[in-house]
Design a protein around this motif. Structure first.
Motif, short mmCIF file in Angstrom:
data_model
loop_
_atom_site.label_atom_id
_atom_site.label_comp_id
_atom_site.label_asym_id
_atom_site.label_seq_id
_atom_site.Cartn_x
_atom_site.Cartn_y
_atom_site.Cartn_z
N VAL A 376 0.86 -1.19 0.00
CA VAL A 376 0.00 0.00 0.00
C VAL A 376 0.89 1.24 0.00
O VAL A 376 1.86 1.31 0.74
CB VAL A 376 -0.91 0.01 1.25
N ASP A 377 0.58 2.15 -0.88
CA ASP A 377 1.40 3.34 -1.01
C ASP A 377 0.65 4.56 -0.48
O ASP A 377 -0.58 4.60 -0.54
CB ASP A 377 1.72 3.54 -2.49
N VAL A 412 -0.61 -5.23 1.18
CA VAL A 412 0.18 -5.41 2.40
C VAL A 412 0.76 -4.07 2.86
O VAL A 412 0.77 -3.10 2.11
CB VAL A 412 1.33 -6.45 2.20
N GLU A 413 1.23 -4.05 4.08
CA GLU A 413 1.76 -2.81 4.65
C GLU A 413 3.03 -2.38 3.90
O GLU A 413 3.76 -3.22 3.39
CB GLU A 413 2.08 -3.02 6.14
N PRO A 414 3.27 -1.07 3.86
CA PRO A 414 4.44 -0.59 3.14
C PRO A 414 5.73 -1.15 3.73
O PRO A 414 5.83 -1.41 4.93
CB PRO A 414 4.38 0.92 3.30
N LYS A 415 6.70 -1.31 2.86
CA LYS A 415 8.06 -1.71 3.25
C LYS A 415 8.10 -3.07 3.95
O LYS A 415 8.98 -3.32 4.75
CB LYS A 415 8.72 -0.63 4.11
N THR A 416 7.13 -3.93 3.66
CA THR A 416 7.17 -5.25 4.28
C THR A 416 7.73 -6.29 3.33
O THR A 416 8.15 -7.35 3.75
CB THR A 416 5.77 -5.72 4.73
#
Lengths: 434, 144
Positions: A376-377, A412-416
């Motif tokens: 997600v951005d 999904v969550e950012p940077k994961t």
């Protein structure tokens, strides 16, 4: 700027004569110095006298990557280790790592092609270059370093990591060129935004990005996000490292320095040459190397080639961007899927940065499933559930229509997702296929 | 200020994720004054009202969470049967679209404190005020 006009713009005939002359010489050298190759030649019933011109190259045996692994560490070298000036190692995901060596002359060659590449990308003597590839056993950092030194650029050997410091180095020293992986430059842009720095104000005008495949759509994103010109560099440590081929500012393919690295494009299944312009596996013969010259090395990279003279005036052939890997390609329900196709589809969805991962799975007795994880951005995050579901559906439609296969999309969550200071891990295959 | 700030955080619907976010806020001495979750089987949006929105924004970002701040209205309703209905009727009668609402964890007074999210927040505030529904500012709502 053209670094070596005599070679880069040579007539096709002159280039061919040079290639023929060099192939004859290198084949004899390898036959005399490498027991492994001698055995391969004997098996096919050929000797160096059968090779009279570059056209005879198809008589020669292929060198698969396994040959390097099996002869770990120095078995495929054509010279004694005491003549080797430098060694590089690339990590292997299975079995032994790949070891390559360079004599002093090989290092000179490497500096030469890397200098050509930086110039080809739009660099020139006096430019400041930030080299944010890994230094050390990985060939990326030192290869560009030797090239920049040869060209006469001012080097910031930033290496990888410490992203905040990378940004500070850029702000303080104002390098005109940056060399790193394409996913890392986008990561840098994200970090700049997080620090309140507009990526469009960066000093970088030219980017030399490589060591992982990336699409033209990703190039457009980099250009736009950082207000720079992103170019593609190709290389692999087995052949030399970065500087085997490089895009010029016209960006219509990567010029392969075929006076040193002779390219063939073949069908990876039949091993027969494919017509000009058709995709196939890139096979390279090193025409002048000493420490570990390779004959018809199977790169596993899928590209197309053109021999037409480029807008920039260079006559050396051009490779397309990498269209995939013979071993990266995943076959899902009988359909060939390349990660680059997913990237292309993702970029059609407004705002979605191409950070994603593919997970292929198969439940007992059921069909293969392809799941696409998308980070997600900030640009498209909304606090409304329905809006997020709509974005998910749009991404799914774009991917489904590109690859012709129904996928599950998961936000999904950012940077994961795994990335980015090295190569991205784009595909996870959980199927038990063996 | 007639509005207060709500922080919406994207979280994957996996074990322990909610605990991670709440733990992060707690470790940074940020208190949750009101909370609700909108969820799908895969992900959820955690919506919170905090005593220090600016700090939370910074801390969340540093820890890789994606968050968005939106203005919401804190309304006091009488903590008796029909108390909430009365306030909602005012909105319905005046054609104000309420996106969602949830309650504060603790009360600032004898009355119940609710968080209301509107697409047109200014119009909503105007209607609520005209109809004598008590809007609480951030100082009172957050106990600052």
């Amino acid at each position: 700027m053209i670094y070596n006009e005599a070679i880069e713009c040579a007539s096709r005939e002159n280039l061919k004569n040079l290639q023929s002359e060099r192939l004859v010489k290198v084949v004899k050298y390898i036959y005399d110095n490498s027991p492994v190759y001698k055995q391969k030649f004997n098996k096919l019933g050929i000797t160096p006298t059968d090779i009279k011109s570059i056209d005879d190259i198809t008589k020669l045996p292929f060198t698969p990557k396994e040959d390097l692994r099996d002869s770990y560490p120095f078995g495929l070298f054509s010279t004694d280790i005491k003549n080797v000036a430098e060694i590089h190692v690339s990590s292997g995901t299975t079995g032994n790592p790949t070891v390559v060596g360079y004599t002093k002359r090989d290092l000179n060659l490497w500096a030469n092609v890397a200098a050509r590449s930086i110039a080809c990308a739009g660099g020139k003597r006096g430019d400041i270059i930030q080299i944010s590839y890994g230094y050390g056993l990985f060939t990326g950092g030192l290869g560009l370093h030797y090239g920049a030194l040869r060209l006469g650029a001012t080097i910031i050997p930033a290496a990888t990591g410490q992203t905040k410091r990378q940004i500070k180095l850029m702000q303080d020293f104002k390098p005109r060129i940056i060399a790193c992986t394409p996913s890392y430059i986008l990561y840098l842009a994200e970090e700049m935004k997080a620090l309140g720095v507009d990526p469009r104000t960066s000093s970088w005008e030219v980017g030399i990005f490589g060591s992982e495949p990336w699409s033209i759509a990703m190039r457009d994103t980099i250009d736009k996000t950082l207000n720079m010109k992103a170019t593609d560099i190709y290389g692999l440590s087995e052949i030399c490292g970065p500087g085997v081929a490089q895009e010029c500012t016209a960006r219509e393919g990567l010029h392969i320095w075929s006076d040193f690295f002779y390219p063939e494009i073949i069908d990876p299944v039949t091993n027969q040459p494919v017509p000009e312009g058709q995709p196939g596996e890139l096979v390279i013969t090193t025409l002048t190397k000493q420490a570990i010259p390779l004959i018809r090395y199977r790169t596993r990279d899928i590209v197309a080639i053109t021999y037409e003279t480029c807008k920039c005036g260079r006559t050396v052939p051009r490779l397309s961007k990498i269209k995939g890997r013979t071993d990266d390609m995943i076959v899902v329900r009988g359909i060939n899927v390349f990660p680059t196709q997913i990237e292309h589809a993702l970029l059609q969805v407004d705002g979605a940065l191409p950070n994603y991962q593919l997970i292929v799975d198969r439940e007992d007795g059921s069909l293969d499933k392809l799941e696409v994880l998308v980070e997600v951005d900030e640009k498209f995050f909304t606090d409304e559930l329905q809006a997020l579901e709509n974005i998910k559906a749009t991404i799914k439609r774009a991917i489904d229509s590109t690859i012709g296969l129904g996928v599950n999309v998961r936000l999904v969550e950012p940077k994961t997702l795994a990335r980015t200071e090295g190569k991205s891990k784009r595909v996870i295959d959980k199927r038990n296929l063996h | 200020m007639k509005t207060i700030s709500q922080v919406s955080i994207f979280i994957e619907n996996t074990k322990g994720r909610l605990a991670n976010v709440c733990g992060l806020l707690g470790d940074n001495n940020i208190n949750i004054k009101a909370l609700t979750i909108a969820e799908t089987p895969e992900f959820g949006i955690l919506r919170v009202v905090l005593n220090d929105t600016e700090k939370a924004k910074k801390v969340l970002k540093e820890n890789g969470f994606i968050a968005k701040i939106a203005p919401v209205v804190a309304v006091e309703v009488s903590d008796t049967p029909g108390g909430l209905a009365k306030a909602l009727k005012v909105l319905a009668d005046n054609d104000i679209n309420l996106e969602y609402m949830y309650g504060f964890v603790e009360k600032a007074s004898e009355k119940a404190l609710m968080v209301l999210k509107f697409d047109n927040v200014e119009k909503a505030i105007d209607i609520l005020q005209k109809n004598n529904v008590s809007i609480v500012d951030d100082k009172v709502a957050l106990g600052l």
